[in-house]
Write an enzyme that holds these catalytic residues in place. Structure first.
Site, short mmCIF file in Angstrom:
data_model
loop_
_atom_site.label_atom_id
_atom_site.label_comp_id
_atom_site.label_asym_id
_atom_site.label_seq_id
_atom_site.Cartn_x
_atom_site.Cartn_y
_atom_site.Cartn_z
N ARG A 157 97.30 121.23 -0.60
CA ARG A 157 97.24 120.17 -1.62
C ARG A 157 96.24 119.11 -1.18
O ARG A 157 96.49 118.35 -0.24
CB ARG A 157 98.62 119.54 -1.83
CG ARG A 157 98.57 118.39 -2.84
CD ARG A 157 99.93 117.98 -3.38
NE ARG A 157 100.78 117.32 -2.41
CZ ARG A 157 101.92 116.68 -2.74
NH1 ARG A 157 102.32 116.63 -4.00
NH2 ARG A 157 102.65 116.13 -1.80
N ASP A 160 108.48 110.40 1.37
CA ASP A 160 107.02 110.44 1.41
C ASP A 160 106.51 109.36 0.47
O ASP A 160 107.26 108.50 0.00
CB ASP A 160 106.49 111.83 1.06
CG ASP A 160 106.75 112.24 -0.38
OD1 ASP A 160 107.24 111.41 -1.18
OD2 ASP A 160 106.45 113.40 -0.72
#
Length: 573
Positions: free
Chosen positions: A187, A474
């Site tokens: 990603r 996160d």
């Protein structure tokens, strides 16, 4: 050297450019401001940088236009408008087209593990027993120069099978298993994030083109050797808001394939549907990427963040406590159902959301309760029709795998054919925009503040994935904490529960910040608190929560701090 592509572009050499002494050998128009390291030279070769340069020069204006379109959409929402399905693309939503067939190599994705591109994490994730490892340059990574370029080194070593890690503290060497290795997806960062350490024609490079370009250039040939033609490399694409952004990615893929001379459609990508505007563009996003797509994913934490950000000027759409905004909320369940129906109608994977729990090793009862929550969530996903799910920790993989295998069948790789759903049009704009329900409490404000400060403190010191209170946090979950605080302060939310009759304002928030900083110091210990960046994080987080105008992303402001102040970020800035 391996072959030459259609543009006469060279494939990676066996002996990579060693660079000039004390500096990188860069193409014309490129300035590298990151710290020089001999290990990085094999990544930042002149040929690899030229590959990135060609992508940057061709697509930068289209990227800038797409970001301007985001600003225009935000203006409409702030003036009272609502996102919705685009009448101009109704023909795409009603058409009978399908995406390219799913490659056999990634037909089975029932459990995927995610994590940053740190060396030990890469090895453990690939060995974890998951079907896929999503290596993250985005929400789970603090984008310091060291993290980014060392991450590219780690992935290159992983793809060629040579990666090892010596944990000196445990005197243990980690290496890849001989078999049952997870498939690697990468990603890159979102369109909005710059790479300030690489200037191209005098301006910062686009972060995602740096991440994608360096990884693809160095690893496409190894993928062809190990996976066969037409089956990778594989990517996850974050933070899109409109199909025009998917179209840019599709053109990037086509150019990259042509530059190195591999078949069109070799690159395959899954798009994270993690913004509210994108849920109304899922057919269109798949359509633009139909030769390169392997599905969509419910990026549900960022999706909640986006809900608040999209409706930042709508005081009638305030969220309840963060812990209450789950898949039981109608707008969240509708989002998941629409994603499944859309993907299966188009022959693509419909991937489920993150299980953020982490094992609680010192409390078996609490650990079993957490695992029970994971099992219930994954059972809901597989029965709804998802083809796979995400886990943040290797300890969750057996439970997730068991649920999906028991309900899909051991020999059934996915539910694309067996779970074709009714037409997606039965889910309406009203379903996707229904106001969430629940209480707003002082404890919710405190938890947001405590989590936001601790996450940001870790991020500023180089850690982008942080275990807090038995959950893996996160950037997405920190963003929920930030924007919810901002929303509650801006509109003077009246608190429920023990805070009954109390309204949230800057004065109350200031007291909460003081209390939570004291609690953080008690929990982490005085020495760690003193050595960490908690005070800097507190100032930054509090400033963003009380700003007159909501910042689009927490990480943009914080990134400037990394570039200017991180001790290892650059020795030449």
């Amino acid at each position: 050297m391996m072959g030459v592509g259609s543009y006469g572009y060279p494939a990676p050499a066996t002996n990579m450019n060693t660079g000039a002494r004390g500096g990188y050998e860069a193409p014309d128009g490129v300035e590298i401001r990151g710290r020089y390291d001999q290990e990085y030279v094999k990544i930042l070769s002149k040929e690899a940088l030229q590959f990135v340069v060609e992508l940057q020069r061709e697509f930068r204006n289209r990227i800038k236009y797409a970001l301007e379109c985001r600003k225009e959409a935000k203006r409409r929402y702030n003036e009272g408008g609502l996102p919705g399905f685009d009448p101009a693309t109704q023909f795409i939503r009603e058409g009978d087209w399908v995406c390219a067939p799913v490659p056999k190599a990634v037909a089975d994705r029932r459990v995927e593990i995610t994590g940053p591109v740190e060396r030990k994490m890469v090895i453990n994730a690939l060995n974890s027993g998951a079907k896929v490892f999503m290596a993250d340059f985005e929400d789970a990574l603090s984008p310091s120069w060291e993290n980014l370029i060392r991450g590219q080194v780690n992935l290159k070593d992983a793809v060629d099978g040579s990666i090892t890690f010596h944990d000196k503290a445990r005197n243990r060497v980690y290496k890849l298993n001989d078999h049952n290795i997870a498939k690697l997806f990468v990603r890159p960062r979102g369109w909005h994030l710059p790479e300030a350490h690489i200037l191209i024609d005098g301006e910062p490079a686009t972060g995602c083109l740096v991440d994608f370009g360096l990884y693809f250039y160095h690893n496409y040939a190894a993928f062809r050797r190990t996976q066969g033609e037409g089956s990778g490399p594989f990517f996850y694409l974050p933070k899109m808001e409109h199909s025009r952004e998917a179209k840019i990615w599709n053109c990037v893929f086509e150019k990259a394939e042509k530059m190195v001379g591999i078949e069109r459609g070799s690159i395959r990508a899954t798009v994270l549907i993690e913004t509210l505007p994108a849920v109304f563009q899922m057919d269109e996003i798949l359509y633009e990427l139909r030769d390169h797509s392997v599905g969509l994913n419910c990026g549900r934490w960022d999706y909640i963040f986006s809900y608040v950000k999209t409706f930042q000027a709508h005081p009638d759409r305030l969220l309840p406590d963060r812990v209450l905004v789950g898949m039981n909320q109608h707008f969240m369940r509708s989002y998941s159902d629409l994603l499944i129906r859309t993907c299966h109608r188009r022959g693509a994977h419909a991937m489920g959301g993150m299980a953020a729990q982490i094992p609680i090793r010192d409390d078996p009862v609490a650990n079993e309760a957490a695992l029970d929550l994971v099992r219930k969530d994954k059972l809901r996903e597989v029965k709804a029709g998802h083809d796979g799910t995400w886990a943040a920790h290797p300890g969750l993989i057996p439970a997730c795998m068991e649920i999906f295998t028991n309900n899909m069948g051991r020999n059934t790789p996915n539910q694309i054919q067996t779970m074709r759903r009714e037409h997606a049009s039965s889910i309406t704009e009203e379903d996707l925009l229904q106001r969430p329900r629940g209480v707003r409490t002082l404890e919710g404000l405190r938890l947001n503040t405590r989590v936001g400060i601790q996450y940001l403190a870790a991020w500023l010191t180089g850690a982008g994935s942080v275990p807090l209170y038995n959950l893996m946090e996160d950037a997405a979950t920190a963003e929920i904490s930030r924007v919810q605080n901002w929303q509650w302060i801006k509109y003077g939310v009246e608190l429920d529960g023990d805070g009954l009759g109390v309204r949230v304002g800057k004065e109350l928030f200031g007291r909460v910040v003081e209390d939570e900083m004291e609690r953080i110091e008690r929990e982490v210990g005085k020495d760690k608190f003193k050595k960490g960046m908690y005070r800097e994080a507190c100032k930054m987080f509090a400033r963003q929560c009380t700003a007159q105008t909501l910042d689009d992303f927490l990480t943009l402001d914080a990134y400037n701090h990394i570039v200017l102040h991180h001790p290892k970020a650059s020795s030449r800035l």
